[in-house]
Design an enzyme around this catalytic site. Structure first.
Site, PDB file in Angstrom:
ATOM      1  N   ASP A  41       0.869  -1.188   0.000  1.00  0.00           N
ATOM      2  CA  ASP A  41       0.000   0.000   0.000  1.00  0.00           C
ATOM      3  C   ASP A  41       0.899   1.229   0.000  1.00  0.00           C
ATOM      4  O   ASP A  41       2.078   1.132   0.338  1.00  0.00           O
ATOM      5  CB  ASP A  41      -0.891   0.026   1.257  1.00  0.00           C
ATOM      6  CG  ASP A  41      -2.168   0.847   1.054  1.00  0.00           C
ATOM      7  OD1 ASP A  41      -2.057   2.074   0.888  1.00  0.00           O
ATOM      8  OD2 ASP A  41      -3.267   0.270   1.060  1.00  0.00           O
ATOM      9  N   ASN A  94      -6.005  -4.938  -5.942  1.00  0.00           N
ATOM     10  CA  ASN A  94      -7.139  -4.342  -5.236  1.00  0.00           C
ATOM     11  C   ASN A  94      -7.053  -2.814  -5.114  1.00  0.00           C
ATOM     12  O   ASN A  94      -8.086  -2.156  -5.076  1.00  0.00           O
ATOM     13  CB  ASN A  94      -7.210  -4.974  -3.829  1.00  0.00           C
ATOM     14  CG  ASN A  94      -8.077  -4.183  -2.883  1.00  0.00           C
ATOM     15  OD1 ASN A  94      -9.303  -4.255  -2.927  1.00  0.00           O
ATOM     16  ND2 ASN A  94      -7.439  -3.374  -2.025  1.00  0.00           N
ATOM     17  N   TYR A 160     -13.933   6.690 -13.200  1.00  0.00           N
ATOM     18  CA  TYR A 160     -13.982   5.458 -12.395  1.00  0.00           C
ATOM     19  C   TYR A 160     -14.611   4.322 -13.211  1.00  0.00           C
ATOM     20  O   TYR A 160     -14.081   3.208 -13.281  1.00  0.00           O
ATOM     21  CB  TYR A 160     -14.760   5.728 -11.105  1.00  0.00           C
ATOM     22  CG  TYR A 160     -14.727   4.580 -10.119  1.00  0.00           C
ATOM     23  CD1 TYR A 160     -13.616   4.385  -9.303  1.00  0.00           C
ATOM     24  CD2 TYR A 160     -15.796   3.702  -9.999  1.00  0.00           C
ATOM     25  CE1 TYR A 160     -13.573   3.333  -8.389  1.00  0.00           C
ATOM     26  CE2 TYR A 160     -15.764   2.652  -9.092  1.00  0.00           C
ATOM     27  CZ  TYR A 160     -14.656   2.479  -8.283  1.00  0.00           C
ATOM     28  OH  TYR A 160     -14.617   1.429  -7.392  1.00  0.00           O
ATOM     29  N   LYS A 164     -12.779   0.871 -14.393  1.00  0.00           N
ATOM     30  CA  LYS A 164     -13.234  -0.442 -13.918  1.00  0.00           C
ATOM     31  C   LYS A 164     -13.738  -1.310 -15.072  1.00  0.00           C
ATOM     32  O   LYS A 164     -13.616  -2.530 -15.042  1.00  0.00           O
ATOM     33  CB  LYS A 164     -14.315  -0.266 -12.847  1.00  0.00           C
ATOM     34  CG  LYS A 164     -13.782   0.389 -11.555  1.00  0.00           C
ATOM     35  CD  LYS A 164     -12.685  -0.439 -10.913  1.00  0.00           C
ATOM     36  CE  LYS A 164     -12.249   0.084  -9.560  1.00  0.00           C
ATOM     37  NZ  LYS A 164     -11.204  -0.744  -8.934  1.00  0.00           N
TER      38      LYS A 164
HETATM   39  P1  NAP Z   1     -10.135   2.061   0.559  1.00  0.00           P
HETATM   40  O1  NAP Z   1     -10.737   1.731   1.871  1.00  0.00           O
HETATM   41  O2  NAP Z   1      -9.933   3.481   0.171  1.00  0.00           O
HETATM   42  O3  NAP Z   1      -8.757   1.262   0.441  1.00  0.00           O
HETATM   43  C1  NAP Z   1      -7.966   1.387  -0.706  1.00  0.00           C
HETATM   44  C2  NAP Z   1      -6.515   1.319  -0.303  1.00  0.00           C
HETATM   45  O4  NAP Z   1      -5.737   1.434  -1.509  1.00  0.00           O
HETATM   46  C3  NAP Z   1      -6.099   2.479   0.608  1.00  0.00           C
HETATM   47  O5  NAP Z   1      -5.251   2.024   1.630  1.00  0.00           O
HETATM   48  C4  NAP Z   1      -5.383   3.396  -0.359  1.00  0.00           C
HETATM   49  O6  NAP Z   1      -4.409   4.212   0.245  1.00  0.00           O
HETATM   50  C5  NAP Z   1      -4.724   2.398  -1.275  1.00  0.00           C
HETATM   51  N1  NAP Z   1      -4.270   3.028  -2.512  1.00  0.00           N
HETATM   52  C6  NAP Z   1      -4.875   4.011  -3.215  1.00  0.00           C
HETATM   53  N2  NAP Z   1      -4.117   4.352  -4.253  1.00  0.00           N
HETATM   54  C7  NAP Z   1      -3.004   3.576  -4.199  1.00  0.00           C
HETATM   55  C8  NAP Z   1      -1.839   3.469  -5.007  1.00  0.00           C
HETATM   56  N3  NAP Z   1      -1.638   4.274  -6.052  1.00  0.00           N
HETATM   57  N4  NAP Z   1      -0.914   2.551  -4.691  1.00  0.00           N
HETATM   58  C9  NAP Z   1      -1.089   1.755  -3.600  1.00  0.00           C
HETATM   59  N5  NAP Z   1      -2.143   1.830  -2.783  1.00  0.00           N
HETATM   60  C10 NAP Z   1      -3.095   2.730  -3.091  1.00  0.00           C
HETATM   61  O7  NAP Z   1     -11.015   1.443  -0.633  1.00  0.00           O
HETATM   62  P2  NAP Z   1     -11.867   0.099  -0.729  1.00  0.00           P
HETATM   63  O8  NAP Z   1     -13.288   0.470  -0.670  1.00  0.00           O
HETATM   64  O9  NAP Z   1     -11.327  -0.950   0.156  1.00  0.00           O
HETATM   65  O10 NAP Z   1     -11.573  -0.284  -2.261  1.00  0.00           O
HETATM   66  C11 NAP Z   1     -10.673  -1.312  -2.641  1.00  0.00           C
HETATM   67  C12 NAP Z   1     -10.899  -1.625  -4.108  1.00  0.00           C
HETATM   68  O11 NAP Z   1     -12.249  -2.047  -4.289  1.00  0.00           O
HETATM   69  C13 NAP Z   1     -10.722  -0.431  -5.042  1.00  0.00           C
HETATM   70  O12 NAP Z   1     -10.137  -0.846  -6.245  1.00  0.00           O
HETATM   71  C14 NAP Z   1     -12.138   0.033  -5.287  1.00  0.00           C
HETATM   72  O13 NAP Z   1     -12.272   0.731  -6.496  1.00  0.00           O
HETATM   73  C15 NAP Z   1     -12.854  -1.298  -5.317  1.00  0.00           C
HETATM   74  N6  NAP Z   1     -14.287  -1.214  -5.044  1.00  0.00           N
HETATM   75  C16 NAP Z   1     -14.737  -0.725  -3.872  1.00  0.00           C
HETATM   76  C17 NAP Z   1     -16.108  -0.651  -3.649  1.00  0.00           C
HETATM   77  C18 NAP Z   1     -16.701  -0.115  -2.390  1.00  0.00           C
HETATM   78  O14 NAP Z   1     -17.902   0.113  -2.364  1.00  0.00           O
HETATM   79  N7  NAP Z   1     -15.930   0.075  -1.321  1.00  0.00           N
HETATM   80  C19 NAP Z   1     -16.988  -1.083  -4.644  1.00  0.00           C
HETATM   81  C20 NAP Z   1     -16.481  -1.583  -5.816  1.00  0.00           C
HETATM   82  C21 NAP Z   1     -15.120  -1.649  -6.017  1.00  0.00           C
HETATM   83  P3  NAP Z   1      -4.784   5.761   0.541  1.00  0.00           P
HETATM   84  O15 NAP Z   1      -5.649   5.710   1.745  1.00  0.00           O
HETATM   85  O16 NAP Z   1      -3.464   6.382   0.732  1.00  0.00           O
HETATM   86  O17 NAP Z   1      -5.514   6.262  -0.690  1.00  0.00           O
END
Ligand code: NAP
Length: 259
Positions: A41, A94, A160, A164
């Site tokens: 991360d 992820n 986005y 995706k």
């Molecule tokens: P999250 O809680 O924001 O966690 C994402 C993690 O990825 C954070 O620790 C973030 O760090 C890190 N990150 C962001 N940009 C990065 C980079 N360039 N290199 C390395 N790490 C990075 O998000 P989440 O909801 O768990 O989402 C995880 C994945 O699921 C994402 O791809 C998201 O698009 C997908 N997703 C999520 C949902 C939802 O409803 N939650 C739905 C569909 C898909 P920072 O905090 O520093 O940004």
């Protein structure tokens, strides 16, 4: 940490964006099911703390600082994984960022590129650098976290959705290219899951509570998902239970896209 039934026992799994939300829960559950987990991360403090917690609970884990949009970081992280653990069996692409509230009429090219560089370039680089390591280990499983927004559109989230949707098709192309190498490649399409990403987007919205109710109403099951429900899909695709699945879209969305 292995207190499950060893569904991914002995496998080495790398999870990006593992400091928070879906990545953190996936790392925990992969460890519980017997995998050695490499958490990466850009958020180093939280990532290190989680890796330490997994080790403290009896699992095998390491944290590497990693920006998935950086090719040099991918080279370093994959090399360090092979040096320390000798193999790579599972890659969970992820890490991702949201792009809510950016209207196409005023969207800057800079914002577009920022989203695409993490959400799509990041997955390409993961395949490009993780793929050879998995092939060298005799095959394995790549799990790309896409979204329902890779299957249906949403106003204000063009970058986005495009990123995706790109992950969806990149997954299928990789699955076909790597089938002979015994590398399975699948995508997961979560609905709205209660993580810091969603909480942050709702917090930024003008009327966050109304938005939350509206989003919930779009899920047939009448609630947001929880991280465990996606992490269970990750463990399944990582395990040999999914041995005949490649190029598939695993939709876990409470019925959002069924309507
Ligand atoms: P999250 O809680 O924001 O966690 C994402 C993690 O990825 C954070 O620790 C973030 O760090 C890190 N990150 C962001 N940009 C990065 C980079 N360039 N290199 C390395 N790490 C990075 O998000 P989440 O909801 O768990 O989402 C995880 C994945 O699921 C994402 O791809 C998201 O698009 C997908 N997703 C999520 C949902 C939802 O409803 N939650 C739905 C569909 C898909 P920072 O905090 O520093 O940004």
């Amino acid at each position: 940490m292995a207190s499950g039934s060893g569904r991914v026992q002995g496998k080495v799994a790398l999870v990006t964006g593992a400091a928070s939300g879906l990545g953190a829960e996936s790392a925990r559950r992969l460890s519980r099911e017997g995998a050695t987990v490499i958490l990466t991360d850009r958020a180093a403090e939280a990532g290190e703390a989680l890796a330490e917690a997994i080790v403290g609970a009896g699992g095998k884990a390491a944290f590497f600082s990693h920006d998935v949009a950086s090719e040099a970081d991918w080279e370093r992280v994959v090399a360090a994984t092979l040096e320390r653990f000798g193999r790579l069996d599972v890659l969970v692409n992820n890490a991702g960022i949201a792009s809510s509230g950016l209207q196409l009429m005023t969207h800057s090219l800079e914002d577009w590129r920022r989203v695409l560089s993490v959400n799509l370039d990041g997955v390409f680089l993961g395949l490009r650098h993780g793929g050879p390591a998995i092939a060298q280990s005799g095959g394995g499983s790549v799990i790309n976290i896409s979204s329902i927004m890779g299957k249906v559109g949403m106003p204000g989230a063009a970058a986005y959705c495009a990123s995706k949707g790109g992950v969806l098709m990149l997954t299928k192309a990789a699955a076909l290219e790597w089938a002979q190498l015994k590398i399975r490649v699948n995508s997961i399409h979560p609905g709205f899951i209660d993580t810091p990403m969603v909480a942050g987007a709702l917090h930024q919205a003008e009327d966050g509570n109304m938005m939350r109710d509206l989003i919930i109403s779009r899920h047939a099951l009448g609630r947001l998902g929880v991280s465990r429900e996606i992490a269970d899909g990750v463990v399944f695709l990582a395990s040999d239970e999914a041995s005949f699945m490649t190029g598939s879209e695993l939709v876990i969305d409470g019925g959002y896209t069924a309507q």
